[in-house]
Write an enzyme that holds these catalytic residues in place. Structure first.
Site, PDB file in Angstrom:
ATOM      1  N   ARG A   1      -1.054 -11.063  13.103  1.00  0.00           N
ATOM      2  CA  ARG A   1      -1.270  -9.690  12.648  1.00  0.00           C
ATOM      3  C   ARG A   1      -2.272  -9.651  11.496  1.00  0.00           C
ATOM      4  O   ARG A   1      -3.118  -8.765  11.418  1.00  0.00           O
ATOM      5  CB  ARG A   1       0.067  -9.115  12.161  1.00  0.00           C
TER       6      ARG A   1
ATOM      7  N   LYS B   1       0.815  -1.231   0.000  1.00  0.00           N
ATOM      8  CA  LYS B   1       0.000   0.000   0.000  1.00  0.00           C
ATOM      9  C   LYS B   1       0.841   1.271   0.000  1.00  0.00           C
ATOM     10  O   LYS B   1       0.591   2.185  -0.763  1.00  0.00           O
ATOM     11  CB  LYS B   1      -0.840   0.082   1.276  1.00  0.00           C
TER      12      LYS B   1
ATOM     13  N   ARG C   1      11.217 -11.185   5.260  1.00  0.00           N
ATOM     14  CA  ARG C   1      11.842  -9.864   5.203  1.00  0.00           C
ATOM     15  C   ARG C   1      13.075  -9.828   6.104  1.00  0.00           C
ATOM     16  O   ARG C   1      13.049 -10.279   7.243  1.00  0.00           O
ATOM     17  CB  ARG C   1      10.813  -8.833   5.688  1.00  0.00           C
TER      18      ARG C   1
ATOM     19  N   ARG D   1      13.746  -9.833  11.069  1.00  0.00           N
ATOM     20  CA  ARG D   1      13.239  -8.959  12.119  1.00  0.00           C
ATOM     21  C   ARG D   1      12.535  -9.790  13.176  1.00  0.00           C
ATOM     22  O   ARG D   1      11.801 -10.707  12.859  1.00  0.00           O
ATOM     23  CB  ARG D   1      12.243  -7.958  11.524  1.00  0.00           C
TER      24      ARG D   1
ATOM     25  N   ARG E   1      -9.772   2.837   9.577  1.00  0.00           N
ATOM     26  CA  ARG E   1      -9.497   1.462   9.967  1.00  0.00           C
ATOM     27  C   ARG E   1     -10.734   0.759  10.491  1.00  0.00           C
ATOM     28  O   ARG E   1     -10.739  -0.468  10.631  1.00  0.00           O
ATOM     29  CB  ARG E   1      -8.425   1.422  11.065  1.00  0.00           C
TER      30      ARG E   1
END
Ligand SMILES: [Zn+2]
Length: 263
Positions: free
Chosen positions: A198, A15, A127, A187, A90
Site C-alpha cells: 500500500r 493526516k 494496529r 486487522r 491524488r
C-alpha cells in the site's frame, strides 16, 4: 486571507487526525473526498446525480466528476474563509484541475506530512481492533481517540521493524478492549506485506504530486514521526510561515524551507 489548505501524506501519517484538529481550531471545514461525495449525492445536485448513477452501477467515480464535486464544495459559503482538503488531489491531473478551481482565490497552502516507512509499517501493522465490537485499539491507532499512538515514536529507519511489530503486538494482545473487554486482534488487511505494498502504491502516486507543489513558496513539509501534539504544533507553525509567503502575486523565493523537521 483565507486559509486554503491541502494535506498530503501516506496512510498512517495521521493526516485525518491533524486535519480535523486544525480545521476545528480555526473554524473552517475539513473536507474529505468521501464526505463530499456523500453530501453531493444527498444534495441531489447535477454532479451529485451523476456520481450516484456511476456508483449505483458499481463503478468508480472518475476524475471529471470528482473535480466537479470538489469545485462545488469549495464554492460553498462555509469554505470562503478557508478549508482543509484531505484525500484530494491524488494525481497531478487532479492537482492541475484544483489549480484552475483556485484561480482568483487565495493561494493553496500545501502541507506534506513526512513519516519514514519503518515507522509507518510499525504503526499500520501493529494496529489492533477488538474482535467483538470492532473498537480501534492498540499502538497503531492514530485516529485521535487512543493515547497509544504517542508511545510508539521510534527512531527513523529502524531495521528491526518486523521484530518491533511483533513485540508491540504481543504486548498489546495481552490487553483487552477498553470498551467491551473483548480480545484485540490484528486487522486482516494490515499485515506487513500488504502495508508495504500500500505504501509503495502511495509513493508512486504521491512523488509526482510533491514535485508539482514543492517549488511553491507555500509548500511545507513537516515531520509526522512525532507525538500527535508535536505534529500539531509543527503544523500550525508551518501553516503560519507558509501564509506569510503568499502575496497576491506570490513571492519568487523557493518553497523548499522545511519546518519542524528534526535535525
Ligand atoms: Zn470491544
Amino acid at each position: 486571507m483565507a486559509l486554503n489548505l491541502i494535506m498530503l501524506g501516506p496512510p498512517g501519517a495521521g493526516k485525518g487526525t491533524q486535519a480535523e484538529r486544525f480545521a476545528r481550531s480555526r473554524g473552517i471545514p475539513r473536507v474529505s473526498t468521501g464526505d463530499m461525495l456523500r453530501q453531493a449525492v444527498q444534495a441531489g445536485t447535477e454532479i451529485g446525480r451523476r456520481a450516484k448513477s456511476i456508483m449505483d452501477r458499481g463503478e468508480l467515480v472518475g476524475d471529471d466528476v470528482m473535480i466537479g464535486i470538489v469545485k462545488e464544495r469549495l464554492d460553498r459559503d462555509d469554505a470562503r474563509a478557508g478549508f482543509v482538503l484531505e484525500g484530494f488531489p491524488r494525481t497531478v491531473a487532479q492537482a492541475s484541475a484544483l489549480d484552475t478551481i483556485m484561480t482568483g482565490r487565495d493561494p493553496l497552502i500545501v502541507i506534506d506530512i513526512v513519516v519514514p516507512e519503518a515507522e509507518l509499517v510499525l504503526r499500520l501493522a501493529s494496529r489492533l481492533i477488538c474482535e467483538d465490537c470492532g473498537f480501534n485499539a492498540g499502538p497503531g491507532n492514530n485516529d485521535g481517540k487512543g493515547a497509544a499512538a504517542d508511545k510508539v515514536v521510534l527512531p527513523a529507519a529502524n531495521p528491526m521493524v518486523s521484530e518491533m511489530v511483533a513485540a508491540v503486538r504481543a504486548s498489546s494482545e495481552a490487553q483487552r478492549c477498553r470498551r467491551c473487554g473483548g480480545r484485540l486482534v490484528q486487522r486482516t488487511d494490515d499485515n506487513e506485506a500488504i502495508v508495504r505494498e500500500r505504501l509503495k502504491v502511495y509513493r508512486a502516486q504521491s512523488e509526482p504530486l510533491v514535485e508539482h507543489y514543492k517549488g511553491r513558496p507555500t509548500f511545507r513539509s513537516i515531520d509526522g514521526a512525532q507525538a500527535p501534539d508535536r505534529v500539531a504544533a509543527d503544523l500550525a507553525h508551518a501553516i503560519e510561515s507558509a501564509g506569510n509567503h503568499r502575496g497576491p502575486m506570490g513571492t519568487p523565493e523557493m518553497g523548499t524551507a522545511r519546518s519542524g523537521v528534526r535535525p
